[in-house]
Write a protein that holds these residues in place. Structure first.
Motif, PDB file in Angstrom:
ATOM      1  N   GLU A  78       0.764  -1.309   0.033  1.00  0.00           N
ATOM      2  CA  GLU A  78      -0.051  -0.031   0.160  1.00  0.00           C
ATOM      3  C   GLU A  78       0.769   1.255   0.074  1.00  0.00           C
ATOM      4  OE1 GLU A  78      -2.691   0.887  -0.564  1.00  0.00           O
ATOM      5  OE2 GLU A  78      -3.083   2.739   0.418  1.00  0.00           O
ATOM      6  N   SER A  79       1.951   1.061   0.706  1.00  0.00           N
ATOM      7  CA  SER A  79       2.986   2.295   0.971  1.00  0.00           C
ATOM      8  C   SER A  79       3.506   2.672  -0.430  1.00  0.00           C
ATOM      9  CB  SER A  79       3.620   2.214   2.118  1.00  0.00           C
ATOM     10  OG  SER A  79       4.793   2.776   2.151  1.00  0.00           O
ATOM     11  N   ARG A  80       4.025   1.409  -0.862  1.00  0.00           N
ATOM     12  CA  ARG A  80       4.850   1.740  -2.133  1.00  0.00           C
ATOM     13  C   ARG A  80       4.129   1.973  -3.281  1.00  0.00           C
ATOM     14  NH1 ARG A  80      10.315  -0.769  -3.098  1.00  0.00           N
ATOM     15  NH2 ARG A  80      10.879   0.450  -5.176  1.00  0.00           N
ATOM     16  N   PHE A  81       2.797   1.407  -3.358  1.00  0.00           N
ATOM     17  CA  PHE A  81       1.976   1.661  -4.651  1.00  0.00           C
ATOM     18  C   PHE A  81       0.693   2.555  -4.224  1.00  0.00           C
ATOM     19  CE2 PHE A  81       4.768  -1.791  -5.299  1.00  0.00           C
ATOM     20  CZ  PHE A  81       5.070  -1.589  -6.546  1.00  0.00           C
ATOM     21  N   LYS A  82       0.964   3.496  -3.506  1.00  0.00           N
ATOM     22  CA  LYS A  82      -0.097   4.337  -2.754  1.00  0.00           C
ATOM     23  C   LYS A  82      -1.211   4.775  -3.739  1.00  0.00           C
ATOM     24  CE  LYS A  82       0.044   7.717   0.672  1.00  0.00           C
ATOM     25  NZ  LYS A  82      -0.031   6.671   1.819  1.00  0.00           N
ATOM     26  N   SER A  83      -0.615   5.548  -5.002  1.00  0.00           N
ATOM     27  CA  SER A  83      -1.692   6.038  -6.181  1.00  0.00           C
ATOM     28  C   SER A  83      -2.042   4.757  -7.043  1.00  0.00           C
ATOM     29  CB  SER A  83      -0.886   7.169  -6.464  1.00  0.00           C
ATOM     30  OG  SER A  83       0.126   6.669  -6.943  1.00  0.00           O
ATOM     31  N   GLN A  84      -1.968   3.586  -6.831  1.00  0.00           N
ATOM     32  CA  GLN A  84      -1.960   2.715  -7.690  1.00  0.00           C
ATOM     33  C   GLN A  84      -3.172   1.811  -7.109  1.00  0.00           C
ATOM     34  OE1 GLN A  84       1.407   0.918  -9.741  1.00  0.00           O
ATOM     35  NE2 GLN A  84       0.453  -1.121  -9.818  1.00  0.00           N
ATOM     36  N   GLY A  85      -4.032   1.344  -8.221  1.00  0.00           N
ATOM     37  CA  GLY A  85      -5.290   0.502  -7.869  1.00  0.00           C
ATOM     38  C   GLY A  85      -6.058   0.932  -6.368  1.00  0.00           C
ATOM     39  N   THR A  86      -6.724   0.082  -5.803  1.00  0.00           N
ATOM     40  CA  THR A  86      -7.510   0.778  -4.787  1.00  0.00           C
ATOM     41  C   THR A  86      -6.727   1.257  -3.438  1.00  0.00           C
ATOM     42  OG1 THR A  86      -8.656  -1.439  -5.244  1.00  0.00           O
ATOM     43  CG2 THR A  86      -9.357  -0.403  -3.089  1.00  0.00           C
ATOM     44  N   LYS A  87      -7.406   2.361  -3.110  1.00  0.00           N
ATOM     45  CA  LYS A  87      -6.739   3.007  -1.926  1.00  0.00           C
ATOM     46  C   LYS A  87      -7.081   2.332  -0.827  1.00  0.00           C
ATOM     47  CE  LYS A  87      -7.337   7.623   0.218  1.00  0.00           C
ATOM     48  NZ  LYS A  87      -5.854   7.855   0.543  1.00  0.00           N
ATOM     49  N   LEU A  88      -6.171   1.565   0.145  1.00  0.00           N
ATOM     50  CA  LEU A  88      -6.401   0.654   1.056  1.00  0.00           C
ATOM     51  C   LEU A  88      -6.676   1.248   2.510  1.00  0.00           C
ATOM     52  CD1 LEU A  88      -4.612  -2.351  -0.320  1.00  0.00           C
ATOM     53  CD2 LEU A  88      -7.082  -2.039  -0.320  1.00  0.00           C
ATOM     54  N   ILE A  89      -6.017   2.520   2.776  1.00  0.00           N
ATOM     55  CA  ILE A  89      -6.232   3.082   3.957  1.00  0.00           C
ATOM     56  C   ILE A  89      -6.571   4.582   3.786  1.00  0.00           C
ATOM     57  CG2 ILE A  89      -4.525   4.018   5.725  1.00  0.00           C
ATOM     58  CD1 ILE A  89      -2.474   1.952   5.207  1.00  0.00           C
ATOM     59  N   PRO A  90      -8.017   4.485   4.675  1.00  0.00           N
ATOM     60  CA  PRO A  90      -8.636   5.789   4.350  1.00  0.00           C
ATOM     61  C   PRO A  90      -7.954   7.080   4.923  1.00  0.00           C
ATOM     62  CG  PRO A  90      -9.746   4.483   6.026  1.00  0.00           C
ATOM     63  CD  PRO A  90      -8.523   3.702   5.618  1.00  0.00           C
ATOM     64  N   ASP A  91      -8.386   8.260   4.528  1.00  0.00           N
ATOM     65  CA  ASP A  91      -7.718   9.436   5.015  1.00  0.00           C
ATOM     66  C   ASP A  91      -8.199  10.083   6.393  1.00  0.00           C
ATOM     67  OD1 ASP A  91      -5.660   9.883   2.852  1.00  0.00           O
ATOM     68  OD2 ASP A  91      -7.494  10.747   1.709  1.00  0.00           O
ATOM     69  N   GLY A  92      -9.551   9.802   6.501  1.00  0.00           N
ATOM     70  CA  GLY A  92     -10.150  10.227   7.762  1.00  0.00           C
ATOM     71  C   GLY A  92      -9.624   9.703   8.965  1.00  0.00           C
ATOM     72  N   PRO A  93      -9.303  10.460  10.093  1.00  0.00           N
ATOM     73  CA  PRO A  93      -8.911   9.773  11.365  1.00  0.00           C
ATOM     74  C   PRO A  93      -9.754   8.876  11.768  1.00  0.00           C
ATOM     75  CG  PRO A  93      -9.164  12.297  11.446  1.00  0.00           C
ATOM     76  CD  PRO A  93      -9.438  11.937  10.004  1.00  0.00           C
ATOM     77  N   GLU A  94     -11.039   8.975  11.780  1.00  0.00           N
ATOM     78  CA  GLU A  94     -11.965   8.235  12.473  1.00  0.00           C
ATOM     79  C   GLU A  94     -11.989   6.906  11.658  1.00  0.00           C
ATOM     80  OE1 GLU A  94     -15.672   9.898  13.434  1.00  0.00           O
ATOM     81  OE2 GLU A  94     -14.634  11.668  14.482  1.00  0.00           O
TER      82      GLU A  94
END
Ligand SMILES: N[C@@H](CCC(=O)N[C@@H](CS)C(=O)NCC(=O)O)C(=O)O
Length: 226
Positions: A78-94
């Motif tokens: 996820e970290s290495r291919f952050k902008s590729q495919g499905t975003k797996l970690i949401p931005d909102g803190p909650e």
């Protein structure tokens, strides 16, 4: 596409399946996929030991980077291919907090499931006790009811950490699917049953479904009564 990646894996292993789902979701098809046989003890082969001294799968390599823990490999991708495919970690803190909370709770579910379905494998014959297996089964049922409650609270069509598919689903779904493979009843756990049905339609899940489950679609009935 992902020719500089190698995944050594075993069919039906939830930790391996996590990494395979992450690879699919991040559109990293075309990696070097090496299916090993547990029956033949291939996970103890030199090929595995060279990159994973525990002789376990998943064993994963990307170029010179080795990441063998399934959760770590999923985070790495996820970290290495952050902008590729499905975003797996949401931005909102909650949303993020709930995702982290549930994905690590997923390890409890995995351990409690294993303590029932692999009881005979883990405990030597002379040390097995009906009472211990019964206690493990009750502990698993209590854990499953927690997850049933989480899904109920989130509402129909939800994923494990909210309305969107996240890293929690990547790492916990293989455990849920394994519970159903071992006979968990959607009648007893309707929310988990609906979640299982929803996820089965997802392309990443279809593409990574354990091959020996496809060959032999009927699983076991160990959990049918819980
Ligand atoms: N902590 C590891 C666990 C991996 C694991 O337990 N793999 C099992 C297959 S499901 C394995 O290789 N077992 C063989 C052994 O431990 O000898 C992860 O999540 O990646």
């Amino acid at each position: 596409m992902a020719q500089d990646m190698t995944l050594l894996w075993g069919s039906g292993s939830p930790p391996c399946w996590r990494v395979m789902i992450a690879l699919e979701e991040k559109q990293l098809q075309g990696y070097n996929s090496v299916l090993l046989s547990f029956d033949k003890m291939e996970h103890k082969s030199q090929q595995v030991l060279d990159i994973n001294p525990r002789g376990q799968v998943p064993s994963f390599k990307h170029g010179n980077v080795v990441v063998n823990e399934s959760y770590a490999a999923c985070f790495y991708l996820e970290s290495r291919f952050k902008s590729q495919g499905t975003k797996l970690i949401p931005d909102g803190p909650e949303e993020q907090a709930l995702m982290y909370q549930r994905m690590f709770e997923g390890l409890s579910l995995y351990d409690k499931l294993g303590a029932v379905i692999f009881y005979d494998y883990y405990v030597p014959e002379g040390e097995r006790l009906e009472s211990a297996l019964k206690r493990n089964t009750e502990t698993l049922a209590t854990e499953l009811k927690l997850w049933e409650g989480y899904l109920e609270k989130l509402g129909s069509g939800s994923y494990l950490a909210g309305k969107d598919f996240t890293m929690t689903d990547v790492v916990v779904f293989p455990t849920v699917a394994t519970a159903f493979r071992f006979g968990l009843s959607a009648g007893h756990y309707p929310k988990l049953g609906a979640y299982h049905a929803l996820m089965k339609e997802r392309p990443s899940i279809k593409a990574s479904w354990p091959p020996h489950w496809l060959e032999n679609p009927k699983g076991q009935d160990t959990l049918k009564d819980i």
